[in-house]
Design an enzyme around this catalytic site. Sequence first.
Site, PDB file in Angstrom:
ATOM      1  N   ASP A  73     -12.262   1.153   0.883  1.00 61.07           N
ATOM      2  CA  ASP A  73     -11.575   1.619   2.091  1.00 61.07           C
ATOM      3  C   ASP A  73     -10.478   0.601   2.353  1.00 61.07           C
ATOM      4  O   ASP A  73     -10.758  -0.568   2.668  1.00 61.07           O
ATOM      5  CB  ASP A  73     -12.573   1.665   3.257  1.00 61.07           C
ATOM      6  CG  ASP A  73     -11.915   2.059   4.574  1.00 61.07           C
ATOM      7  OD1 ASP A  73     -10.664   2.132   4.621  1.00 61.07           O
ATOM      8  OD2 ASP A  73     -12.647   2.280   5.552  1.00 61.07           O
ATOM      9  N   ASN A 100      -1.275   2.999  -2.785  1.00 60.80           N
ATOM     10  CA  ASN A 100      -0.899   4.418  -2.670  1.00 60.80           C
ATOM     11  C   ASN A 100      -1.655   5.155  -1.573  1.00 60.80           C
ATOM     12  O   ASN A 100      -1.147   6.136  -1.020  1.00 60.80           O
ATOM     13  CB  ASN A 100      -1.137   5.089  -4.037  1.00 60.80           C
ATOM     14  CG  ASN A 100      -1.166   6.587  -3.942  1.00 60.80           C
ATOM     15  OD1 ASN A 100      -0.128   7.241  -3.865  1.00 60.80           O
ATOM     16  ND2 ASN A 100      -2.358   7.168  -3.896  1.00 60.80           N
ATOM     17  N   TYR A 164       3.940   9.359  11.277  1.00 55.67           N
ATOM     18  CA  TYR A 164       4.156   9.150   9.831  1.00 55.67           C
ATOM     19  C   TYR A 164       5.489   8.431   9.612  1.00 55.67           C
ATOM     20  O   TYR A 164       5.578   7.528   8.773  1.00 55.67           O
ATOM     21  CB  TYR A 164       4.127  10.512   9.147  1.00 55.67           C
ATOM     22  CG  TYR A 164       4.020  10.467   7.633  1.00 55.67           C
ATOM     23  CD1 TYR A 164       2.933   9.874   7.000  1.00 55.67           C
ATOM     24  CD2 TYR A 164       4.994  11.057   6.838  1.00 55.67           C
ATOM     25  CE1 TYR A 164       2.829   9.864   5.608  1.00 55.67           C
ATOM     26  CE2 TYR A 164       4.894  11.062   5.444  1.00 55.67           C
ATOM     27  CZ  TYR A 164       3.817  10.461   4.839  1.00 55.67           C
ATOM     28  OH  TYR A 164       3.713  10.456   3.468  1.00 55.67           O
ATOM     29  N   LYS A 168       5.617   4.872   7.634  1.00 51.42           N
ATOM     30  CA  LYS A 168       6.301   4.704   6.345  1.00 51.42           C
ATOM     31  C   LYS A 168       7.559   3.837   6.484  1.00 51.42           C
ATOM     32  O   LYS A 168       7.946   3.147   5.534  1.00 51.42           O
ATOM     33  CB  LYS A 168       6.614   6.066   5.728  1.00 51.42           C
ATOM     34  CG  LYS A 168       5.347   6.849   5.342  1.00 51.42           C
ATOM     35  CD  LYS A 168       4.461   6.088   4.336  1.00 51.42           C
ATOM     36  CE  LYS A 168       3.322   6.946   3.805  1.00 51.42           C
ATOM     37  NZ  LYS A 168       2.497   6.237   2.798  1.00 51.42           N
ATOM     38  N   ILE A 199       5.651  16.499  -2.448  1.00 51.17           N
ATOM     39  CA  ILE A 199       5.056  16.670  -3.780  1.00 51.17           C
ATOM     40  C   ILE A 199       3.796  17.504  -3.591  1.00 51.17           C
ATOM     41  O   ILE A 199       3.021  17.250  -2.645  1.00 51.17           O
ATOM     42  CB  ILE A 199       4.647  15.298  -4.389  1.00 51.17           C
ATOM     43  CG1 ILE A 199       5.774  14.261  -4.259  1.00 51.17           C
ATOM     44  CG2 ILE A 199       4.207  15.479  -5.841  1.00 51.17           C
ATOM     45  CD1 ILE A 199       7.023  14.529  -5.021  1.00 51.17           C
ATOM     46  N   PRO A 202      -3.023  17.562  -2.563  1.00 51.73           N
ATOM     47  CA  PRO A 202      -3.868  18.004  -1.442  1.00 51.73           C
ATOM     48  C   PRO A 202      -3.316  17.602  -0.072  1.00 51.73           C
ATOM     49  O   PRO A 202      -3.609  18.267   0.925  1.00 51.73           O
ATOM     50  CB  PRO A 202      -5.199  17.305  -1.729  1.00 51.73           C
ATOM     51  CG  PRO A 202      -5.239  17.208  -3.231  1.00 51.73           C
ATOM     52  CD  PRO A 202      -3.812  16.923  -3.635  1.00 51.73           C
TER      53      PRO A 202
HETATM   54  N1  LIG Z   1       2.343  14.445  -1.384  1.00 47.08           N
HETATM   55  C1  LIG Z   1       3.492  14.197  -0.806  1.00 47.08           C
HETATM   56  O1  LIG Z   1       4.308  15.091  -0.591  1.00 47.08           O
HETATM   57  C2  LIG Z   1       3.861  12.797  -0.405  1.00 47.08           C
HETATM   58  C3  LIG Z   1       5.193  12.546  -0.055  1.00 47.08           C
HETATM   59  C4  LIG Z   1       5.566  11.269   0.313  1.00 47.08           C
HETATM   60  C5  LIG Z   1       4.618  10.252   0.321  1.00 47.08           C
HETATM   61  N2  LIG Z   1       3.322  10.521  -0.011  1.00 47.08           N
HETATM   62  C6  LIG Z   1       2.372   9.416   0.029  1.00 47.08           C
HETATM   63  O2  LIG Z   1       1.702   9.312  -1.210  1.00 47.08           O
HETATM   64  C7  LIG Z   1       0.389   8.788  -1.003  1.00 47.08           C
HETATM   65  C8  LIG Z   1      -0.629   9.688  -1.668  1.00 47.08           C
HETATM   66  O3  LIG Z   1      -0.534  10.980  -1.098  1.00 47.08           O
HETATM   67  P1  LIG Z   1      -1.166  12.270  -1.782  1.00 47.08           P
HETATM   68  O4  LIG Z   1      -0.192  13.350  -1.563  1.00 47.08           O
HETATM   69  O5  LIG Z   1      -1.603  11.972  -3.155  1.00 47.08           O
HETATM   70  O6  LIG Z   1      -2.432  12.498  -0.806  1.00 47.08           O
HETATM   71  P2  LIG Z   1      -3.929  12.968  -1.111  1.00 47.08           P
HETATM   72  O7  LIG Z   1      -4.488  13.349   0.207  1.00 47.08           O
HETATM   73  O8  LIG Z   1      -3.967  13.926  -2.236  1.00 47.08           O
HETATM   74  O9  LIG Z   1      -4.608  11.623  -1.637  1.00 47.08           O
HETATM   75  C9  LIG Z   1      -4.798  10.516  -0.814  1.00 47.08           C
HETATM   76  C10 LIG Z   1      -5.973   9.739  -1.356  1.00 47.08           C
HETATM   77  O10 LIG Z   1      -6.144   8.577  -0.501  1.00 47.08           O
HETATM   78  C11 LIG Z   1      -7.536   8.438  -0.255  1.00 47.08           C
HETATM   79  N3  LIG Z   1      -7.726   7.703   1.000  1.00 47.08           N
HETATM   80  C12 LIG Z   1      -7.548   8.149   2.270  1.00 47.08           C
HETATM   81  N4  LIG Z   1      -7.886   7.191   3.147  1.00 47.08           N
HETATM   82  C13 LIG Z   1      -8.270   6.113   2.410  1.00 47.08           C
HETATM   83  C14 LIG Z   1      -8.726   4.812   2.739  1.00 47.08           C
HETATM   84  N5  LIG Z   1      -8.877   4.420   4.011  1.00 47.08           N
HETATM   85  N6  LIG Z   1      -9.009   3.949   1.731  1.00 47.08           N
HETATM   86  C15 LIG Z   1      -8.885   4.341   0.443  1.00 47.08           C
HETATM   87  N7  LIG Z   1      -8.473   5.567   0.060  1.00 47.08           N
HETATM   88  C16 LIG Z   1      -8.180   6.435   1.045  1.00 47.08           C
HETATM   89  C17 LIG Z   1      -8.090   9.863  -0.193  1.00 47.08           C
HETATM   90  O11 LIG Z   1      -9.497   9.883  -0.406  1.00 47.08           O
HETATM   91  C18 LIG Z   1      -7.301  10.524  -1.310  1.00 47.08           C
HETATM   92  O12 LIG Z   1      -7.964  10.418  -2.552  1.00 47.08           O
HETATM   93  C19 LIG Z   1       0.219   8.639   0.509  1.00 47.08           C
HETATM   94  O13 LIG Z   1       0.502   7.285   0.873  1.00 47.08           O
HETATM   95  C20 LIG Z   1       1.275   9.576   1.064  1.00 47.08           C
HETATM   96  O14 LIG Z   1       1.698   9.225   2.352  1.00 47.08           O
HETATM   97  C21 LIG Z   1       2.909  11.768  -0.382  1.00 47.08           C
END
Ligand SMILES: NC(=O)c1ccc[n+]([C@@H]2O[C@H](COP(=O)([O-])OP(=O)(O)OC[C@H]3O[C@@H](n4cnc5c(N)ncnc54)[C@H](O)[C@@H]3O)[C@@H](O)[C@H]2O)c1
Length: 265
Positions: A73, A100, A164, A168, A199, A202
């Site tokens: 965590d 990430n 958010y 960020k 992107i 989930p």
């Molecule tokens: N998907 C997008 O469009 C997008 C765009 C810009 C930035 N991001 C950033 O990319 C990163 C990943 O996003 P994603 O789209 O893969 O999301 P996602 O929800 O698919 O995956 C996030 C992962 O983080 C884990 N997580 C959540 N809280 C946690 C904690 N306290 N400790 C450890 N793990 C934890 C979850 O279990 C999950 O596996 C994030 O920081 C998000 O803000 C995503």
Amino acid sequence: MMDILHKAPPLPPFPHRLEGRIALVTGAASGLGAAIAARLAGEGAIVWVADIDEQGALAHAATLAGAQAMTLDVTSKEQWHSAIARIEAAHGRLDILVNNAGITTMGSIETLDVEALRHELEIDVIGVFLGCQSALPLMKKTGGSIVNMASAAGLKADPGLVGYNAAKAAVTLMTKSIALHCAKEKYGIRCNSVHPGAIHTPIIDKVLAQVPNPEETLAGFLSVHPIGHLGHPDDIASIVAFLASDEARFAIGAAFSIDGGMTAL
Ligand SMILES: NC(=O)c1ccc[n+]([C@@H]2O[C@H](COP(=O)([O-])OP(=O)(O)OC[C@H]3O[C@@H](n4cnc5c(N)ncnc54)[C@H](O)[C@@H]3O)[C@@H](O)[C@H]2O)c1
């Protein structure tokens, strides 16, 4: 909807730049983190797949050559210390840290509850801070690369993303401060941020589940991506692998946008 999400053609074969490097990727059970862990492993790194989701981390690590799972965590200082101690005991070094893990909380200044904001900041900002602070003593021994996952939303505001945006934007400047500190101290550690547009992971499905009109929200996402479709997780994994590699040796404290043209608008 799937057409819009999956238009990108397959990537060309990727290089093999990370042979024997030790990498830790947080939030690696799902979405971008899972794609990043797979790409780093594919380029030869020994990857620790870390996530709060223990089963998800175990399942993904089992699919990657040489990878190991770790329950972490990112908001827990104690868990970070144990995670780094475990990596030090196993390898004596950490070359690549990808902070990430993150969440996205929807809401404007009028609708976002302060407790939801605190939760967002705890994971998206404090989690990144703790990761960098905990890993530095080990990474200093050999030098390395830290990649912090920010967002296009860290560079460009949206009225419905006040929390958010704040989180960020904080990651963006925190990354530069850490990079400058490491350069000043000559640790040989580079620190950069990556700023994806939308992107299909989930997290997008979770955002669409939070809004009353998902079709309209998805149309809104597309309208701010001049390329005309959402990104694929591999698009982000590619730039993270580059930043993790020695090819990015002159990149320090930079914010890498990879967003289908969103921040160029
Ligand atoms: N998907 C997008 O469009 C997008 C765009 C810009 C930035 N991001 C950033 O990319 C990163 C990943 O996003 P994603 O789209 O893969 O999301 P996602 O929800 O698919 O995956 C996030 C992962 O983080 C884990 N997580 C959540 N809280 C946690 C904690 N306290 N400790 C450890 N793990 C934890 C979850 O279990 C999950 O596996 C994030 O920081 C998000 O803000 C995503």
